[in-house]
Design an enzyme around this catalytic site. Structure first.
Site, PDB file in Angstrom:
ATOM      1  N   PRO A 593       1.567  -8.178   3.813  1.00  0.00           N
ATOM      2  CA  PRO A 593       2.621  -7.790   2.703  1.00  0.00           C
ATOM      3  C   PRO A 593       3.463  -8.777   2.128  1.00  0.00           C
ATOM      4  O   PRO A 593       3.638  -9.768   2.863  1.00  0.00           O
ATOM      5  CB  PRO A 593       3.299  -6.307   3.362  1.00  0.00           C
ATOM      6  N   ALA A 620       0.260 -11.243  -0.098  1.00  0.00           N
ATOM      7  CA  ALA A 620       0.246 -10.283  -1.054  1.00  0.00           C
ATOM      8  C   ALA A 620       0.289 -11.020  -2.332  1.00  0.00           C
ATOM      9  O   ALA A 620       0.716 -12.010  -2.481  1.00  0.00           O
ATOM     10  CB  ALA A 620       1.739  -9.602  -0.744  1.00  0.00           C
ATOM     11  N   GLY A 652      -7.252  -4.871  -3.728  1.00  0.00           N
ATOM     12  CA  GLY A 652      -8.162  -3.959  -4.012  1.00  0.00           C
ATOM     13  C   GLY A 652      -9.477  -4.777  -4.021  1.00  0.00           C
ATOM     14  O   GLY A 652     -10.733  -4.282  -3.460  1.00  0.00           O
ATOM     15  N   VAL A 654     -10.045  -8.464  -3.264  1.00  0.00           N
ATOM     16  CA  VAL A 654     -10.269  -9.320  -2.199  1.00  0.00           C
ATOM     17  C   VAL A 654     -10.266  -8.759  -0.703  1.00  0.00           C
ATOM     18  O   VAL A 654     -11.083  -9.101   0.045  1.00  0.00           O
ATOM     19  CB  VAL A 654      -9.072 -10.380  -2.307  1.00  0.00           C
ATOM     20  N   GLU A 694      -1.088  -2.513  11.257  1.00  0.00           N
ATOM     21  CA  GLU A 694       0.167  -2.168  11.270  1.00  0.00           C
ATOM     22  C   GLU A 694       0.539  -1.507  10.101  1.00  0.00           C
ATOM     23  O   GLU A 694       0.770  -1.969   8.771  1.00  0.00           O
ATOM     24  CB  GLU A 694       1.147  -3.596  11.368  1.00  0.00           C
ATOM     25  N   LYS A 749      10.299   2.522  -7.857  1.00  0.00           N
ATOM     26  CA  LYS A 749      10.298   3.809  -6.679  1.00  0.00           C
ATOM     27  C   LYS A 749      11.656   4.184  -6.269  1.00  0.00           C
ATOM     28  O   LYS A 749      11.857   5.253  -5.957  1.00  0.00           O
ATOM     29  CB  LYS A 749       9.290   3.247  -5.544  1.00  0.00           C
TER      30      LYS A 749
END
EC number: 1.5.1.6
Length: 833
Positions: A593, A620, A652, A654, A694, A749
């Site tokens: 990430p 990421a 989505g 790779v 994780e 968000k």
């Protein structure tokens, strides 16, 4: 391709197939595809009563014949079934004697008489690499690419007396990637899915459920077999059409053009995205403008002014060179051989003699291909030489680039001495003057030890979250890039020095890598700050500092990974025991990430490399730059090519391909729970690869109602006051306490969480909106509602397991009559009344 068979078998229940209807089959075909279809039909319980394939070539049987003979299945090797259009009676009678109920014809290249096609009870089915009726004929895959079709696929159809015109039984489709070739389409889809489909088709027939869908003539095409004589490039076309023509002929028969008066075949075409690198002009006969020999290959232009890139060139004598070496291909001087190398050269000469059985003597000038060698002979030569000379890194393309015996020996000796490993790493940097230094950032995919553009030439912008500016354009990896990276990692694991290296030497390389990271720690921390928004001082100490320590820690483990012996019976005389040996898995995939880009890379890859594995890592999409800088440092440290591969781009696309890829043995993923579920499913369905997940979540501290509630509330109020003192700003400013949110979706968000809290009854105490400055800075805290149900609802929204909330030390608190929840997530502080 051997993985395919076991993969196919898992799609069918071993407990139920004995209760299904089974047939007596004749297999008429050839090649590895035919062998896999044959083996899987037998394992499904069908009885193969006869295999009809081609005669041996140079004493070597076709793979289908090899498998059938090993099983004791009757094998017939007819050179032909007809003479002057009429069936050969002896051949037909031999066929009829096996008593087949269905003919299965996978990749059948011979013309089979209709009295054989129609003889079985259920007739005959054929595999065809096209979505019929489009592209009827033997060069169907080629024409799919030449025409620039967006979809490819295959058809299993009922044979009739026409050319690919019989009724359709089933079809399968796949998308065509911009830089697909015949090989990539075949390996990715037509081969593995075609085997499954043939087995499925036979079972449908056995169960009486197989359809017969008539083919229409609407959309039907027939293009002739492509030959060298009609594969010359027409330069009076747009670049994409030229690219399609070249890739549609790669590798057979090969699209060619005339350069310096001689035919030259072009291989490895891709559309060129972004700027054209500097190079030397090269006249191309008939082209609208000269080509350009660059460090990346030969740049060519269409009539629309757009460019494509060709990787390799092959000349009339069969010799192949990298296109980038066109003007320097004849400059290398010969190597003087030592006595030991001369002895080895004579052993290799004997290998050539064994393959080129029609040649009286192998001279220095003997050309491998002009002496009659074919593609299978290339594989045999490479494998025999590698077996004879353990440790040498030899690939099929090396034979094409050194076709005479003398050139082959020169190439071999250079590889043996390691002289071919000295090629300098070429890096196109995006350079920036920032933080009182010049930072040089690689931005291309890193595959097999080289930085290169994505196959399709696509790029995307990586954004500085502090001010919203574009740092640079980064290559956007495609599925084809994933396949190339995995192939490089597999080659590095299977045949490279990494796995055979003394573990202590492997540890030394990882120590050297850690030293280089420390040497470049200010540059790495600066890149981390501008790409992820991390405060520079934190990035320097934690993101980079802990990454360095992680590599040093695992470097020390390299020569300490040992097995163990466990006594299982002390009784004399045997004193039996079991022995456990720990071995590397192979190719590992890592998907990380954005919150700690370099540290996440270190945590997951250091242990992987220390154990002797090779890896393909996808950073990421929003924070790729420190991973690519790490790749550059790994080359400087001496990590062999192919061991580390970095693919920036879409999770989505790779990430999904990594999950599905049959050559990956383990996948490690950090991210959201829903994506984790999808990854686990894909890993199970593909090849049961090992998985480490994780997933998103929070780590709350829960203070129950029997605690000192006044003290807990006072601590939260103090926290609000402390947050008001925090300086939010440029992460490169040493006085900044808090940098920006990493990207806009995450900021939005957080703002949504603030709005939700207010709507559900919370009182906004501080912040709750974007800071009035460019970029994506964090929001402030708000108040909790007193109603328990509202509080629970808000808590649920705040703890949704979203990987985007794995963040940068933001905190929140939610008060309920039963206690206080205080955790480290990306939500806001709430005031307690």
């Amino acid at each position: 391709m051997l993985w395919t068979a076991s993969q196919v078998l898992r799609k069918f229940s071993t407990s139920s197939h004995y209760h299904q209807n089974k047939l007596k089959l004749a297999i008429i075909g050839q090649s590895l595809f035919g062998q896999e279809v044959y083996s899987n039909l037998r394992k499904q319980g069908h009885k193969v009563v006869g295999v009809f394939t081609v005669p041996d070539k140079d004493g070597k049987a076709d793979p289908l014949a090899v498998a059938a003979e090993k099983d004791g299945t009757p094998v017939f090797k007819f050179p032909r079934w007809r003479v002057k259009g009429k069936p050969i009676s002896d051949v037909v009678e031999a066929y009829k004697s096996v008593g087949a109920e269905l003919n299965v014809m996978p990749f059948c290249s011979q013309f089979i008489p209709m009295n054989v096609i129609d003889h079985p009870k259920h007739g005959s089915i054929i595999y065809h690499p096209s979505i019929l009726p489009l592209h009827r004929g033997a060069s169907a895959i080629n024409w799919t690419l030449i025409h620039g079709d967006k979809k490819a696929g295959f058809t299993v159809f009922w044979a009739d007396d026409g050319l690919d015109t019989g009724p359709i039984l089933l079809q399968r489709e796949c998308a065509v990637e911009p830089n697909d070739t015949v090989d990539t389409l075949y390996n990715r889809f037509l081969f593995p899915e075609g085997i499954k489909a043939m087995v499925e088709a036979v079972q449908l027939i056995a169960d009486g459920k197989a359809p017969r869908i008539p083919q229409t003539e609407e959309g039907a095409t027939y293009e002739g077999i492509q030959k060298k004589s009609n594969s010359k490039v027409n330069w009076a076309q747009p670049a994409e059409a030229i690219h399609n023509w070249i890739r549609g002929h790669d590798k057979v028969p090969g699209a060619w053009t005339v350069i310096d008066g001689q035919p030259v075949t072009l291989y490895g075409s891709s559309m060129l995205g972004g700027s054209v690198p500097a190079g030397q002009a090269l006249e191309i006969e008939g082209a609208s403008q000269p080509g350009l020999v660059t460090k990346n290959g030969l740049v060519l232009y269409g009539t629309d002014g757009k460019a494509l890139l060709v990787k390799n060139l092959q000349f009339e004598d069969g010799k192949m060179i990298p296109a980038s070496k066109y003007f320097s291909s004849g400059e290398s001087s010969s190597v003087e051989l030592t006595d030991d190398e001369k002895k080895m050269a004579e052993e290799i000469r004997n290998i050539w003699k064994g393959i080129l059985s029609n040649v009286a003597a192998v001279e220095d000038t003997t050309d491998f291909f002009k002496s009659g060698a074919a593609s299978m002979d290339v594989v045999r030569l490479v494998e025999e030489v590698k077996q004879k000379c353990a440790g040498v890194q030899l690939q099929n393309e090396d034979v094409y680039m050194a076709t005479t015996f003398q050139d082959f020996i020169q190439m071999f000796v250079r590889k043996l001495r390691g002289e071919d490993q000295e090629e300098e790493l070429v890096v196109d940097y995006a350079s920036r003057e920032v933080n009182n230094m010049t930072v040089n950032m690689p931005y291309q995919c890193f595959i097999d030890g080289k930085f290169e553009d994505a196959e399709n030439g696509k790029t995307y912008n990586t954004i500085n979250p502090t001010d919203g500016s574009v740092i640079c354009k980064v290559s956007y990896a495609s599925v084809g890039d994933v396949d190339r990276a995995v192939a490089a990692a597999k080659e590095a694991f299977d045949n490279g020095p990494w796995g055979r290296m003394n573990p202590r030497d492997r540890g030394s390389l990882l120590y050297k890598l850690a030293d280089l990271m420390e040497e470049h720690q200010e540059e790495l921390a600066t890149i981390e700050s501008i790409d992820s928004g991390a405060v520079y001082t934190l990035a320097l100490k934690t993101h980079v500092g802990m990454s360095i320590q992680t590599f040093r820690y695992f470097a020390g483990w390299c020569d300490k990974i040992q097995g163990k012996t466990i006594p299982i019976n002390q009784a004399r005389p045997n004193r039996n025991l079991t022995f456990t040996k720990k071995e590397p898995l192979g190719v590992c995939a890592i998907v990380i990430p954005w919150n700690y880009p370099l540290m996440m890379l270190a945590w997951k890859s250091a242990a992987c490399l220390a154990a002797g594995n090779t890896l393909v890592l996808k950073p990421a999409q929003v924070t790729p730059l420190t991973a690519l800088k790490f790749a550059e440092l790994s080359v400087k440290a001496g990590i062999p090519k192919g061991v580390i591969n970095i693919l920036p781009g879409s999770g989505g696309m790779v990430g999904q391909r990594l999950s599905d890829h049959p050559d990956i043995r383990k996948l490690g993923f950090t991210g959201s729970t829903p994506i984790g579920k999808q990854i686990m499913k894909s890993c199970a369905l593909s090849n049961l690869k090992k998985v480490s997940l994780e997933l998103g979540g929070k780590s709350p501290l829960i203070i129950f109602s029997d605690c000192d509630m006044d003290k807990a509330v006072r601590m939260v109020r103090e926290q609000v006051e402390e947050i008001k003192k925090m300086k939010i700003g440029d992460p490169l400013d040493r006085s900044t306490d808090h940098g920006p949110q990493n990207h806009k979706a995450h900021l939005d968000k957080l703002l949504e969480y603030c709005d939700t809290g207010v709507k559900e009854g919370a009182t906004l105490v501080y912040g709750g909106k974007q800071v009035d400055r460019p970029g994506t800075d964090p929001t402030g805290p708000t108040d909790p509602p007193h109603h328990p149900q509202q509080a629970k609802c808000l808590a649920q929204g705040h703890n949704d397991g979203d990987s985007q909330s794995r963040g940068s030390n933001r905190q929140h608190a939610i008060f309920e009559p039963t206690g206080l929840i205080y955790g480290s997530g990306n939500v806001i502080l709430l005031r307690i009344n």
